[in-house]
Design a protein around this motif. Structure first.
Motif, mmCIF file in Angstrom:
data_model
loop_
_atom_site.group_PDB
_atom_site.id
_atom_site.type_symbol
_atom_site.label_atom_id
_atom_site.label_comp_id
_atom_site.label_asym_id
_atom_site.label_seq_id
_atom_site.Cartn_x
_atom_site.Cartn_y
_atom_site.Cartn_z
ATOM 1 N N GLY A 186 0.814 -1.211 0.000
ATOM 2 C CA GLY A 186 0.000 0.000 0.000
ATOM 3 C C GLY A 186 0.843 1.254 0.000
ATOM 4 N N ARG A 187 1.911 1.244 0.787
ATOM 5 C CA ARG A 187 2.810 2.399 0.814
ATOM 6 C C ARG A 187 3.459 2.606 -0.550
ATOM 7 N NH1 ARG A 187 4.765 1.411 5.024
ATOM 8 N NH2 ARG A 187 4.336 3.140 6.446
ATOM 9 N N ASP A 188 3.898 1.538 -1.182
ATOM 10 C CA ASP A 188 4.511 1.650 -2.508
ATOM 11 C C ASP A 188 3.513 2.212 -3.521
ATOM 12 O OD1 ASP A 188 6.861 0.629 -1.530
ATOM 13 O OD2 ASP A 188 6.498 -1.420 -2.225
ATOM 14 N N HIS A 189 2.244 1.815 -3.396
ATOM 15 C CA HIS A 189 1.202 2.299 -4.308
ATOM 16 C C HIS A 189 0.992 3.810 -4.139
ATOM 17 C CE1 HIS A 189 -2.090 2.142 -7.042
ATOM 18 N NE2 HIS A 189 -3.043 2.258 -6.128
ATOM 19 N N VAL A 190 0.953 4.269 -2.889
ATOM 20 C CA VAL A 190 0.807 5.702 -2.639
ATOM 21 C C VAL A 190 1.987 6.472 -3.230
ATOM 22 C CG1 VAL A 190 0.730 7.481 -0.844
ATOM 23 C CG2 VAL A 190 -0.594 5.388 -0.573
ATOM 24 N N VAL A 191 3.192 5.945 -3.041
ATOM 25 C CA VAL A 191 4.394 6.615 -3.557
ATOM 26 C C VAL A 191 4.353 6.695 -5.077
ATOM 27 C CG1 VAL A 191 6.901 6.414 -3.789
ATOM 28 C CG2 VAL A 191 5.814 6.011 -1.570
ATOM 29 N N ARG A 192 3.920 5.615 -5.724
ATOM 30 C CA ARG A 192 3.849 5.626 -7.191
ATOM 31 C C ARG A 192 2.833 6.645 -7.680
ATOM 32 N NH1 ARG A 192 4.567 -0.092 -6.875
ATOM 33 N NH2 ARG A 192 2.308 -0.398 -6.790
ATOM 34 N N LEU A 193 1.672 6.662 -7.046
ATOM 35 C CA LEU A 193 0.637 7.601 -7.481
ATOM 36 C C LEU A 193 1.035 9.050 -7.210
ATOM 37 C CD1 LEU A 193 -2.686 5.843 -6.379
ATOM 38 C CD2 LEU A 193 -1.645 5.921 -8.642
ATOM 39 N N ALA A 194 1.861 9.268 -6.204
ATOM 40 C CA ALA A 194 2.261 10.634 -5.850
ATOM 41 C C ALA A 194 3.114 11.267 -6.932
ATOM 42 C CB ALA A 194 3.008 10.635 -4.519
ATOM 43 N N GLY A 195 4.012 10.503 -7.536
ATOM 44 C CA GLY A 195 4.865 11.056 -8.578
ATOM 45 C C GLY A 195 5.697 12.235 -8.109
ATOM 46 N N GLY A 196 6.187 12.207 -6.864
ATOM 47 C CA GLY A 196 7.013 13.287 -6.343
ATOM 48 C C GLY A 196 6.218 14.459 -5.798
ATOM 49 N N ASP A 197 4.882 14.322 -5.704
ATOM 50 C CA ASP A 197 3.998 15.397 -5.248
ATOM 51 C C ASP A 197 3.477 15.030 -3.861
ATOM 52 O OD1 ASP A 197 1.754 17.024 -4.721
ATOM 53 O OD2 ASP A 197 1.273 17.235 -6.834
ATOM 54 N N ALA A 198 3.926 15.748 -2.826
ATOM 55 C CA ALA A 198 3.532 15.435 -1.456
ATOM 56 C C ALA A 198 2.030 15.638 -1.259
ATOM 57 C CB ALA A 198 4.316 16.304 -0.469
ATOM 58 N N ARG A 199 1.479 16.677 -1.855
ATOM 59 C CA ARG A 199 0.048 16.936 -1.697
ATOM 60 C C ARG A 199 -0.775 15.788 -2.274
ATOM 61 N NH1 ARG A 199 -0.254 20.981 -4.680
ATOM 62 N NH2 ARG A 199 0.379 22.546 -3.173
ATOM 63 N N ARG A 200 -0.350 15.288 -3.433
ATOM 64 C CA ARG A 200 -1.066 14.172 -4.051
ATOM 65 C C ARG A 200 -0.955 12.923 -3.180
ATOM 66 N NH1 ARG A 200 1.035 12.735 -9.776
ATOM 67 N NH2 ARG A 200 0.449 14.912 -10.103
ATOM 68 N N ALA A 201 0.215 12.698 -2.599
ATOM 69 C CA ALA A 201 0.397 11.531 -1.732
ATOM 70 C C ALA A 201 -0.572 11.585 -0.546
ATOM 71 C CB ALA A 201 1.840 11.465 -1.234
ATOM 72 N N LEU A 202 -0.695 12.746 0.059
ATOM 73 C CA LEU A 202 -1.583 12.881 1.219
ATOM 74 C C LEU A 202 -3.046 12.787 0.810
ATOM 75 C CD1 LEU A 202 0.286 15.700 3.171
ATOM 76 C CD2 LEU A 202 0.219 13.259 3.693
ATOM 77 N N THR A 203 -3.371 13.264 -0.386
ATOM 78 C CA THR A 203 -4.748 13.158 -0.870
ATOM 79 C C THR A 203 -5.124 11.706 -1.102
ATOM 80 O OG1 THR A 203 -4.594 15.340 -1.925
ATOM 81 C CG2 THR A 203 -6.334 13.866 -2.702
ATOM 82 N N VAL A 204 -4.210 10.933 -1.700
ATOM 83 C CA VAL A 204 -4.460 9.509 -1.924
ATOM 84 C C VAL A 204 -4.581 8.772 -0.591
ATOM 85 C CG1 VAL A 204 -3.436 7.381 -2.828
ATOM 86 C CG2 VAL A 204 -3.348 9.477 -4.184
ATOM 87 N N LEU A 205 -3.650 9.068 0.317
ATOM 88 C CA LEU A 205 -3.684 8.426 1.628
ATOM 89 C C LEU A 205 -4.993 8.742 2.349
ATOM 90 C CD1 LEU A 205 -2.373 6.892 3.991
ATOM 91 C CD2 LEU A 205 -1.316 9.065 4.680
ATOM 92 N N GLU A 206 -5.416 10.002 2.306
ATOM 93 C CA GLU A 206 -6.638 10.405 2.996
ATOM 94 C C GLU A 206 -7.864 9.704 2.412
ATOM 95 O OE1 GLU A 206 -8.670 14.534 4.590
ATOM 96 O OE2 GLU A 206 -7.527 14.569 2.722
ATOM 97 N N ALA A 207 -7.906 9.605 1.081
ATOM 98 C CA ALA A 207 -9.051 8.939 0.456
ATOM 99 C C ALA A 207 -9.155 7.489 0.910
ATOM 100 C CB ALA A 207 -8.918 9.018 -1.066
ATOM 101 N N GLY A 208 -8.019 6.784 0.920
ATOM 102 C CA GLY A 208 -8.034 5.391 1.350
ATOM 103 C C GLY A 208 -8.325 5.230 2.828
ATOM 104 N N ALA A 209 -7.682 6.074 3.644
ATOM 105 C CA ALA A 209 -7.845 5.956 5.092
ATOM 106 C C ALA A 209 -9.276 6.296 5.522
ATOM 107 C CB ALA A 209 -6.855 6.871 5.805
ATOM 108 N N GLU A 210 -9.850 7.331 4.935
ATOM 109 C CA GLU A 210 -11.213 7.709 5.315
ATOM 110 C C GLU A 210 -12.209 6.627 4.903
ATOM 111 O OE1 GLU A 210 -12.008 10.235 7.238
ATOM 112 O OE2 GLU A 210 -9.868 10.717 7.354
ATOM 113 N N ALA A 211 -12.001 6.023 3.729
ATOM 114 C CA ALA A 211 -12.873 4.929 3.301
ATOM 115 C C ALA A 211 -12.752 3.742 4.253
ATOM 116 C CB ALA A 211 -12.531 4.513 1.876
ATOM 117 N N LEU A 212 -11.526 3.448 4.679
ATOM 118 C CA LEU A 212 -11.287 2.327 5.583
ATOM 119 C C LEU A 212 -11.916 2.579 6.950
ATOM 120 C CD1 LEU A 212 -9.748 -0.392 5.925
ATOM 121 C CD2 LEU A 212 -7.810 0.959 6.759
ATOM 122 N N LEU A 213 -11.740 3.786 7.475
ATOM 123 C CA LEU A 213 -12.283 4.113 8.796
ATOM 124 C C LEU A 213 -13.806 4.161 8.766
ATOM 125 C CD1 LEU A 213 -9.743 6.866 9.915
ATOM 126 C CD2 LEU A 213 -9.895 4.513 10.744
ATOM 127 N N ALA A 214 -14.364 4.649 7.663
ATOM 128 C CA ALA A 214 -15.823 4.680 7.550
ATOM 129 C C ALA A 214 -16.393 3.270 7.552
ATOM 130 C CB ALA A 214 -16.232 5.421 6.276
#
Length: 467
Positions: A186-214
Motif C-alpha cells: 500500500g505504501r509503494d502504491h501511494v508513492v507511485r501515485l504521488a509522482g514526487g507530489d507530497a500533496r497528491r500523496a496525502l490526498t491519496v492516503l486520505e481517500a483510502g484511510a477515510e474509506a477504511l475508517l468509515a
C-alpha cells in the motif's frame, strides 16, 4: 469529522526543519533560510513542480519573520487586487513599520500588465514578494520582475521523501495518530501515485484511510459483541495492546477502490523498469504506435520519471529513424522541452504525440552505423594529419607553414561543390554513411552519390566501413 480541513492542510509544516526535501535550499546560510531567520527583504520566485512545498515555504517565511501575510491567486486576482494589497502594505509600513509578505500563487498566470504592477512595490521594498510558479519563469515571468527577485528552484520529491511524508501523516496527531497503518504494498502504491507530489500523496492516503475508517465505523456495532482477544494472541513476540488491535490496516485493494486507480506492477529499479522500457522502444522501432502508447501510459501511471522517457525518445529519433525522417529528432526534442515548460499531466500529450510520430516514421539505422564506423576507424588509429589546405590559416605565420594553401572555396563554384580532399590520407574513399531506402533517405542516397562523385572525382570509388 465534518468541516475538518484536508489532510494536506492539517499537516502543512510550520517550521523549516519540518519541510521534507529541498535540502539544497534549506542548508545553513542558504538564501531561503536567511530570509526566514534573518528577516531579509529579498523577494523570491519559487519554481518547481506541484506538491514540492512552494506554498508551505511562503507561509513559513511569513510566520518566521513575524510579518503581515497577504495571499493572492493569479487565477482570480486582477491588477486592482494587486494594487489594493500594495496600498495596504504601504499604509501599514508608514503607520507601524510592519512589513508585508505578499504571496502570489501561480504567478505565471498573471499578464504582463499585472506583473508590471508589482515592480514598484518590489523595487522600493513595500512588500517582500514570494511568488510561486510551476512553469519556467524565464518564459512566464517578465524580465524586470525576475531580475529584482531571487529565483529558487524546487526539485521533485524523491520516493524516500514521499515515504517520510506518508509516515508522518500516519503517526502525527494532526493526521491519523496511529489509528491507520499501511501495508508495504500500500505504501509503494501511494508513492507511485504521488509522482514526487507530497500533496497528491496525502490526498491519496486520505481517500483510502477515510474509506477504511468509515467501513470500520459501520461494522463497529457487530464487532462489539465479539469477545476480547486473549492475552497470548501476540504470540512469543510480546504483548499486544487493545489500541493496537483497533488499528485499521490500509492495503492496495482499499486504495484502488478509493482513488479509482489500479496498482501498476512496476519497479523503477527492477525488472519491470527495464522490461517495459525495452518494450516501449521496440514498439516504436517496429512501427506499433498502439503498443508504444500502452507502454507510455503504463510508465506514466507507475510514476516513471518523464524526463527519462523523453530522453529515450530523443535517442530513438536518431538511432532508429535518423535521416529517413529528419524531423523526428526535432519532434522528440520538442516533447522534452514541452515537459520542462508545462510539466505533467499536460505534457503527456506532447509525449504521446512524439511517440506516435516516432512509431509512424520511416526507419533507418544508418546514422548509428555511420558514427560507429567512423569511431572504429579512429580507435584503430586510422586518423592521419589534417590535409594542409584545410588547416587554419588565420594566425601569423600560417602562410609560411603552408596552412590553407590551395583551399578551394565551394561557394565560388557552380552548385557550391568542388573536387577537393577533405579526409586524412588513407580515408579518402571511406563511406561511413550508407543511407537506406526508406523515407527521405531515398532522396538522400541520390544526393550523396552526386556529392561523392563531385568531391572525390567520378573515378574514385568508395569503401564502406563496418562498425
Amino acid at each position: 469529522m465534518a468541516g475538518r480541513a484536508p489532510l494536506a492542510a492539517r499537516l502543512r509544516p510550520e517550521h523549516l526543519d519540518e519541510v521534507v526535501g529541498q535540502r539544497h535550499l534549506l542548508g545553513a546560510g542558504s538564501p531561503l533560510r536567511r530570509l526566514v531567520e534573518g528577516g531579509g527583504t529579498t523577494s523570491v520566485i519559487l519554481w518547481g513542480p506541484p506538491g514540492t512545498g512552494k506554498t508551505t515555504l511562503a507561509h513559513i517565511v511569513s510566520r518566521a519573520t513575524g510579518r503581515r501575510f497577504r495571499e493572492l491567486s493569479a487565477v482570480t486576482a486582477g491588477v486592482k487586487d494587486v494594487r489594493a494589497v500594495i496600498d495596504e502594505a504601504r499604509a501599514a509600513r508608514s503607520a507601524s513599520g510592519a512589513r508585508t509578505v505578499l504571496f502570489i500563487d501561480e504567478v505565471h498566470r498573471f499578464t504582463r500588465t499585472q506583473q508590471d504592477a508589482l515592480l514598484p512595490s518590489v523595487e522600493h521594498g513595500w512588500v517582500t514578494l514570494v511568488a510561486a510558479t510551476t512553469e519556467n519563469p524565464f518564459f512566464s515571468v517578465v524580465s524586470p520582475l525576475l531580475s529584482r527577485s531571487l529565483l529558487l528552484t524546487l526539485e521533485p520529491l524523491t520516493d524516500d521523501d514521499i515515504r517520510g511524508v506518508v509516515d508522518r501523516a500516519l503517526r502525527d496527531p494532526r493526521g491519523y495518530d496511529g489509528r491507520v497503518e499501511l501495508t508495504g504494498a500500500g505504501r509503494d502504491h501511494v508513492v507511485r501515485l504521488a509522482g514526487g507530489d507530497a500533496r497528491r500523496a496525502l490526498t491519496v492516503l486520505e481517500a483510502g484511510a477515510e474509506a477504511l475508517l468509515a467501513a470500520a465505523d459501520t461494522a463497529a456495532p457487530a464487532d462489539t459483541a465479539a469477545p476480547a482477544a486473549p492475552a497470548d494472541t501476540a504470540g512469543a513476540g510480546g504483548r499486544r495492546d487493545v489500541a493496537v488491535l483497533d488499528v485499521a490496516v490500509l492495503d492496495v485493494d482499499v486504495l484502488e477502490q478509493a482513488v479509482n486507480r489500479a496498482a501498476v506492477r512496476y519497479d523503477r529499479s527492477g525488472d519491470q523498469h527495464y522490461d517495459v522500457t525495452s518494450a516501449f522502444i521496440k514498439s516504436m522501432r517496429g512501427g506499433d504506435a498502439d503498443a508504444a502508447l500502452h507502454y507510455l501510459a503504463r510508465m506514466l501511471e507507475a510514476g516513471e520519471d518523464p524526463r527519462f522517457i523523453a530522453r529515450r525518445m530523443i535517442i530513438l529519433a536518431s538511432e532508429d529513424v535518423g535521416m529517413a525522417d529528419p524531423g523526428a529528432l526535432a519532434v522528440a526534442v520538442a516533447a522534452g522541452q514541452a515537459l520542462d515548460l508545462v510539466g505533467l499531466p499536460e505534457a503527456r500529450l506532447a509525449l504521446a504525440q512524439a511517440v506516435i510520430h516516432l512509431a509512424l516514421a520511416p526507419k533507418s539505422n544508418a546514422v548509428i552505423r555511420a558514427i560507429d564506423a567512423a569511431t572504429a576507424d579512429v580507435r584503430a588509429g586510422r586518423a592521419g594529419p589534417v590535409p594542409p589546405h584545410l588547416r587554419d590559416a588565420h594566425y601569423p605565420g600560417a602562410a609560411r607553414a603552408g596552412s590553407g594553401a590551395g583551399y578551394r572555396y565551394p561557394h565560388d563554384a557552380p552548385g557550391g561543390v568542388v573536387r577537393q580532399q577533405y579526409p586524412p590520407e588513407g580515408l579518402t574513399a571511406a563511406d561511413y554513411y550508407l543511407p537506406g531506402t526508406n523515407g527521405f533517405e531515398r532522396r538522400a542516397a541520390e544526393r550523396l552519390r552526386e556529392l561523392r562523385e563531385t568531391v572525390r572525382g567520378a573515378a574514385e570509388h568508395g569503401t564502406a566501413r563496418e562498425p
